[in-house]
Design a protein around this motif. Structure first.
Motif, PDB file in Angstrom:
ATOM      1  N   LEU A 410      -2.072  -0.325 -12.122  1.00 23.94           N
ATOM      2  CA  LEU A 410      -1.024  -0.745 -11.182  1.00 23.94           C
ATOM      3  C   LEU A 410      -1.597  -1.748 -10.193  1.00 23.94           C
ATOM      4  O   LEU A 410      -2.691  -1.562  -9.662  1.00 23.94           O
ATOM      5  CB  LEU A 410      -0.460   0.467 -10.437  1.00 23.94           C
ATOM      6  CG  LEU A 410       0.384   1.430 -11.278  1.00 23.94           C
ATOM      7  CD1 LEU A 410       0.883   2.577 -10.410  1.00 23.94           C
ATOM      8  CD2 LEU A 410       1.558   0.711 -11.928  1.00 23.94           C
ATOM      9  N   THR A 411      -0.850  -2.818  -9.948  1.00 25.58           N
ATOM     10  CA  THR A 411      -1.344  -3.865  -9.062  1.00 25.58           C
ATOM     11  C   THR A 411      -0.627  -3.791  -7.725  1.00 25.58           C
ATOM     12  O   THR A 411       0.332  -3.035  -7.543  1.00 25.58           O
ATOM     13  CB  THR A 411      -1.098  -5.260  -9.652  1.00 25.58           C
ATOM     14  OG1 THR A 411       0.297  -5.565  -9.513  1.00 25.58           O
ATOM     15  CG2 THR A 411      -1.515  -5.338 -11.106  1.00 25.58           C
ATOM     16  N   THR A 412      -1.092  -4.632  -6.819  1.00 19.25           N
ATOM     17  CA  THR A 412      -0.496  -4.683  -5.485  1.00 19.25           C
ATOM     18  C   THR A 412       0.906  -5.287  -5.535  1.00 19.25           C
ATOM     19  O   THR A 412       1.589  -5.308  -4.523  1.00 19.25           O
ATOM     20  CB  THR A 412      -1.400  -5.472  -4.533  1.00 19.25           C
ATOM     21  OG1 THR A 412      -1.827  -6.679  -5.188  1.00 19.25           O
ATOM     22  CG2 THR A 412      -2.640  -4.671  -4.200  1.00 19.25           C
ATOM     23  N   ARG A 413       1.341  -5.781  -6.711  1.00 21.63           N
ATOM     24  CA  ARG A 413       2.740  -6.193  -6.842  1.00 21.63           C
ATOM     25  C   ARG A 413       3.634  -5.014  -7.222  1.00 21.63           C
ATOM     26  O   ARG A 413       4.839  -5.061  -7.068  1.00 21.63           O
ATOM     27  CB  ARG A 413       2.880  -7.304  -7.898  1.00 21.63           C
ATOM     28  CG  ARG A 413       2.086  -8.552  -7.558  1.00 21.63           C
ATOM     29  CD  ARG A 413       2.411  -9.685  -8.493  1.00 21.63           C
ATOM     30  NE  ARG A 413       2.111  -9.310  -9.877  1.00 21.63           N
ATOM     31  CZ  ARG A 413       2.126 -10.172 -10.876  1.00 21.63           C
ATOM     32  NH1 ARG A 413       2.438 -11.443 -10.665  1.00 21.63           N
ATOM     33  NH2 ARG A 413       1.839  -9.785 -12.096  1.00 21.63           N
ATOM     34  N   ASP A 414       2.998  -3.946  -7.745  1.00 18.03           N
ATOM     35  CA  ASP A 414       3.761  -2.793  -8.220  1.00 18.03           C
ATOM     36  C   ASP A 414       3.925  -1.709  -7.152  1.00 18.03           C
ATOM     37  O   ASP A 414       4.779  -0.843  -7.280  1.00 18.03           O
ATOM     38  CB  ASP A 414       3.050  -2.141  -9.422  1.00 18.03           C
ATOM     39  CG  ASP A 414       2.719  -3.134 -10.522  1.00 18.03           C
ATOM     40  OD1 ASP A 414       3.494  -4.104 -10.690  1.00 18.03           O
ATOM     41  OD2 ASP A 414       1.685  -2.968 -11.197  1.00 18.03           O
ATOM     42  N   VAL A 415       3.049  -1.736  -6.157  1.00 17.66           N
ATOM     43  CA  VAL A 415       2.928  -0.621  -5.223  1.00 17.66           C
ATOM     44  C   VAL A 415       3.014  -1.172  -3.802  1.00 17.66           C
ATOM     45  O   VAL A 415       2.454  -2.226  -3.517  1.00 17.66           O
ATOM     46  CB  VAL A 415       1.549   0.068  -5.425  1.00 17.66           C
ATOM     47  CG1 VAL A 415       1.287   1.115  -4.352  1.00 17.66           C
ATOM     48  CG2 VAL A 415       1.455   0.673  -6.812  1.00 17.66           C
ATOM     49  N   THR A 416       3.716  -0.489  -2.917  1.00 22.57           N
ATOM     50  CA  THR A 416       3.690  -0.851  -1.494  1.00 22.57           C
ATOM     51  C   THR A 416       3.214   0.352  -0.686  1.00 22.57           C
ATOM     52  O   THR A 416       3.856   1.404  -0.690  1.00 22.57           O
ATOM     53  CB  THR A 416       5.091  -1.267  -1.006  1.00 22.57           C
ATOM     54  OG1 THR A 416       5.556  -2.350  -1.813  1.00 22.57           O
ATOM     55  CG2 THR A 416       5.045  -1.730   0.440  1.00 22.57           C
ATOM     56  N   TRP A 417       2.083   0.194  -0.038  1.00 18.15           N
ATOM     57  CA  TRP A 417       1.609   1.216   0.903  1.00 18.15           C
ATOM     58  C   TRP A 417       2.201   0.885   2.266  1.00 18.15           C
ATOM     59  O   TRP A 417       2.329  -0.295   2.630  1.00 18.15           O
ATOM     60  CB  TRP A 417       0.085   1.219   0.979  1.00 18.15           C
ATOM     61  CG  TRP A 417      -0.553   1.898  -0.191  1.00 18.15           C
ATOM     62  CD1 TRP A 417      -1.075   1.299  -1.295  1.00 18.15           C
ATOM     63  CD2 TRP A 417      -0.728   3.309  -0.368  1.00 18.15           C
ATOM     64  NE1 TRP A 417      -1.571   2.250  -2.156  1.00 18.15           N
ATOM     65  CE2 TRP A 417      -1.369   3.487  -1.613  1.00 18.15           C
ATOM     66  CE3 TRP A 417      -0.405   4.433   0.401  1.00 18.15           C
ATOM     67  CZ2 TRP A 417      -1.700   4.750  -2.112  1.00 18.15           C
ATOM     68  CZ3 TRP A 417      -0.734   5.685  -0.092  1.00 18.15           C
ATOM     69  CH2 TRP A 417      -1.370   5.840  -1.334  1.00 18.15           C
ATOM     70  N   ARG A 418       2.559   1.920   3.028  1.00 17.43           N
ATOM     71  CA  ARG A 418       3.295   1.657   4.262  1.00 17.43           C
ATOM     72  C   ARG A 418       2.728   2.381   5.474  1.00 17.43           C
ATOM     73  O   ARG A 418       2.337   3.545   5.404  1.00 17.43           O
ATOM     74  CB  ARG A 418       4.754   2.097   4.096  1.00 17.43           C
ATOM     75  CG  ARG A 418       5.506   1.263   3.070  1.00 17.43           C
ATOM     76  CD  ARG A 418       6.950   1.658   2.971  1.00 17.43           C
ATOM     77  NE  ARG A 418       7.113   3.036   2.534  1.00 17.43           N
ATOM     78  CZ  ARG A 418       8.120   3.452   1.752  1.00 17.43           C
ATOM     79  NH1 ARG A 418       9.050   2.598   1.355  1.00 17.43           N
ATOM     80  NH2 ARG A 418       8.191   4.712   1.407  1.00 17.43           N
ATOM     81  N   ILE A 419       2.743   1.654   6.577  1.00 16.05           N
ATOM     82  CA  ILE A 419       2.622   2.253   7.905  1.00 16.05           C
ATOM     83  C   ILE A 419       4.046   2.282   8.441  1.00 16.05           C
ATOM     84  O   ILE A 419       4.756   1.280   8.362  1.00 16.05           O
ATOM     85  CB  ILE A 419       1.739   1.396   8.836  1.00 16.05           C
ATOM     86  CG1 ILE A 419       0.334   1.257   8.241  1.00 16.05           C
ATOM     87  CG2 ILE A 419       1.706   1.975  10.239  1.00 16.05           C
ATOM     88  CD1 ILE A 419      -0.602   0.382   9.075  1.00 16.05           C
ATOM     89  N   ARG A 420       4.486   3.416   8.937  1.00 14.32           N
ATOM     90  CA  ARG A 420       5.847   3.533   9.455  1.00 14.32           C
ATOM     91  C   ARG A 420       5.788   3.845  10.950  1.00 14.32           C
ATOM     92  O   ARG A 420       4.978   4.675  11.380  1.00 14.32           O
ATOM     93  CB  ARG A 420       6.569   4.659   8.706  1.00 14.32           C
ATOM     94  CG  ARG A 420       8.009   4.921   9.136  1.00 14.32           C
ATOM     95  CD  ARG A 420       8.578   6.100   8.366  1.00 14.32           C
ATOM     96  NE  ARG A 420       8.491   5.885   6.937  1.00 14.32           N
ATOM     97  CZ  ARG A 420       9.387   5.173   6.233  1.00 14.32           C
ATOM     98  NH1 ARG A 420      10.438   4.645   6.817  1.00 14.32           N
ATOM     99  NH2 ARG A 420       9.223   5.017   4.938  1.00 14.32           N
ATOM    100  N   ASP A 421       6.629   3.164  11.699  1.00  5.74           N
ATOM    101  CA  ASP A 421       6.797   3.487  13.116  1.00  5.74           C
ATOM    102  C   ASP A 421       7.928   4.513  13.197  1.00  5.74           C
ATOM    103  O   ASP A 421       9.088   4.180  12.960  1.00  5.74           O
ATOM    104  CB  ASP A 421       7.152   2.206  13.886  1.00  5.74           C
ATOM    105  CG  ASP A 421       7.460   2.495  15.345  1.00  5.74           C
ATOM    106  OD1 ASP A 421       7.002   3.541  15.865  1.00  5.74           O
ATOM    107  OD2 ASP A 421       8.173   1.683  15.971  1.00  5.74           O
TER     108      ASP A 421
END
Ligand code: C2O
Ligand code: CU
Ligand code: CU
Length: 526
Positions: A410-421
């Motif tokens: 899986l590439t960084t186009r397939d996955v989104t890691w998130r910081i949420r406020d």
């Protein structure tokens, strides 16, 4: 939202074949994956051709004085990683790691960067509270430096401690390929009192395939977007075995840094008479603390005093998850030389106590900023959850990548890691945080165990320093000014950020692939 569209597409092209593979228990290699859509299928591999490149040299220590200008050139080298042939890597001034800069606290210096790489780059001065215009974040502090172009960084060194520099463009490739160097900022000294000899150990891991070549990096995106790229070969100061010497009974000071993309380290000096932890990241501890091991997440630093036994050697090990990796050796030698020495620091722990006092007083203050960490990834048929025990508690720290080839592809186009406020529900680049200059901001970072793929994240704030107050309500036993904190899966960390340095900055996960997969927010100090 874009993510939803992306997720739907991935469900079609990725999740179904991958689900079938994982259910049949079939293990595939990343190259086999190139056969179907998604993953790295349509990406261009970066060149691995090392022919004709100059051989790298070992890192040198450079003393910078106030007002100095230093030339730093990022370029290609061939480097020995223990394979039959040397591999193509990147280096600052031909050295892996880059030159170690020793600088007196309070000094200013200019670094003239020249980009001799075939890729855009920048340099970030990790942990330094310098001017935002020299912070090296592309499209925020500066435009990326094109191949062949130069950039002038105006550095200041207000804090004593261990800092480092690395690119802020495609860290997953550029930093892993060798672009990283230490900065030792030295505070007031005691006239006439010699300090222990000092050594540095910059630890990295590289992912090498069966033929001894580096697993490919791709131009358009990073692979290993879920776990980050864990290596299978350790380098200390750029070489396979760290080897230094120390006299029996001698106390040597070792500056440790983890410059790996993703791997957390648990470092042990086996056979040492004792190990005293002196400082972390950009600051000294309030007092030296005897330790059995030092845990370092990617981008964290630590300074330890290692006392040699009356007889015998000391081994540097990484010990985690029931496994032990040998990183190097301190050989007992009555005539040991080869490190650098100077004058002893004058009362660094007293200074640390004084400067930390206002933040320490806020130990029980209520957080005003609440951030949480999660991921949006393709539905892998419950595979991510299964690998973490199918609803059971996740491992607080994953010391190895046990996820298998499907996940690695899986590439960084397939996955989104998130910081949420949590207050606004905004994520990553949509977050707007503003802190008054001079304020102490209480921040909680939660890493929920029930996320799609819970794992640890080393969270780093640019341009400021902070004190970790507590982890899961337990007071931090090792108070020091830091810039990166590891938030284990299922844990909640409270820190006090000293909003001292004006500008627009970023906070992000220091797993390189997570940063590439979006896990970054901006904050303003004004
Ligand atoms: Cu070493 Cu933006 O970080
Ligand atoms: Cu995992
Ligand atoms: Cu992360």
């Amino acid at each position: 939202m874009v993510e939803n569209g992306r997720q739907r597409r991935l469900l079609r092209v990725l999740a179904l074949p991958l689900l079938a593979l994982s259910l049949s228990g079939c293990v595939t290699s990343p190259t086999e994956h190139a056969g179907h859509e998604g993953g790295a299928a349509d990406l261009t591999a970066m060149s691995e051709d090392a022919t004709g490149l100059p051989a790298s040299s070992a890192s040198r220590v450079v003393a910078l004085a106030d007002g100095d200008t230093f030339a730093l050139r990022a370029g290609l080298v061939s480097h020995d990683v223990g394979s039959r042939e040397p591999v193509r890597m990147f280096a600052y001034n031909g050295q892996i790691p880059g030159p170690t800069l020793r600088v007196p606290q309070g000094a200013r210096a200019v670094v003239e960067l020249t980009n001799g790489l075939p890729y855009e780059t920048t340099v970030h001065w990790h942990g330094l509270r310098l001017a935002a215009s020299s912070d090296g974040v592309p499209h925020l502090s500066q435009d990326p430096v094109a191949p062949g172009a130069s950039f002038r960084y105006e550095l200041s060194f207000p804090d004593e401690g261990v800092f480092w520099y690395h690119p802020h463009v495609r860290e997953d490739a550029q930093q892993d390929l060798g672009l990283a160097g230490l900065i030792l900022v030295e505070g007031p000294r005691v006239e006439g009192e010699a300090r222990p000899r000092e050594l540095v150990a910059v630890v990295d891991d590289l992912l090498v395939d069966e033929d001894g070549a580096l697993a490919p990096f791709y131009e358009e995106a990073a692979t290993h977007a879920v776990m980050g790229r864990f290596g299978n070969r350790f380098l200390v100061n750029g070489s396979l075995g760290w080897r230094e010497s120390a006299a029996p009974g001698e106390r040597v000071r070792v500056h440790l840094a983890n410059v790996a993309n993703a791997r957390p380290l648990n470092l042990v000096f086996a056979g040492a008479e004792r190990v005293d932890l002196i400082g972390l990241d950009g600051g000294f501890l309030t007092e030296p603390t005897r330790v059995e091991s030092v845990r370092l997440a990617p981008s964290e630093r630590a300074t330890v005093d290692v006392t040699m036994p009356p007889t015998g050697n000391v081994r540097l090990l990484h010990v985690a998850a029931g496994r032990e990796a040998k990183l190097g050796i301190l050989v007992a030698d009555a005539n040991a030389t080869g490190a650098f020495t100077g004058l002893a620091p004058a009362g660094p722990h007293v200074r640390a106590r004084e400067s930390l006092a206002p933040a320490l007083a806020l130990a029980r203050a209520t957080p005003t900023v609440n951030l949480s960490l999660d991921v949006a990834m393709p539905d892998m048929g419950g595979m991510a959850g299964m690998d973490h025990g199918g609803g059971m508690e996740p491992a607080p720290i994953e010391w190895e990548d046990e996820m298998g080839a499907e996940m690695s592809a899986l590439t960084t186009r397939d996955v989104t890691w998130r910081i949420r406020d949590d207050a606004t529900g905004r994520t990553n680049e949509d977050i707007r945080l503003e802190f008054a200059q001079g304020s102490l901001v209480q921040i909680r970072i939660r890493n929920p165990a029930m996320a799609d793929h819970p794992m640890q994240h080393p969270i780093h704030f640019h341009g400021q320093r902070f004190l970790v107050q507590s982890i899961d309500g337990e007071p931090n036993p090792l108070p020091a000014w830091k810039d990166t904190v590891l938030v284990p899966a299922g844990s909640s960390v409270v820190l006090t950020l000293e909003a001292s340095n004006p500008g627009t900055w970023v906070v992000h996960c220091h797993v390189s692939e997570h940063l590439e997969a979006g896990m970054e927010a901006r904050f303003v100090v004004a």
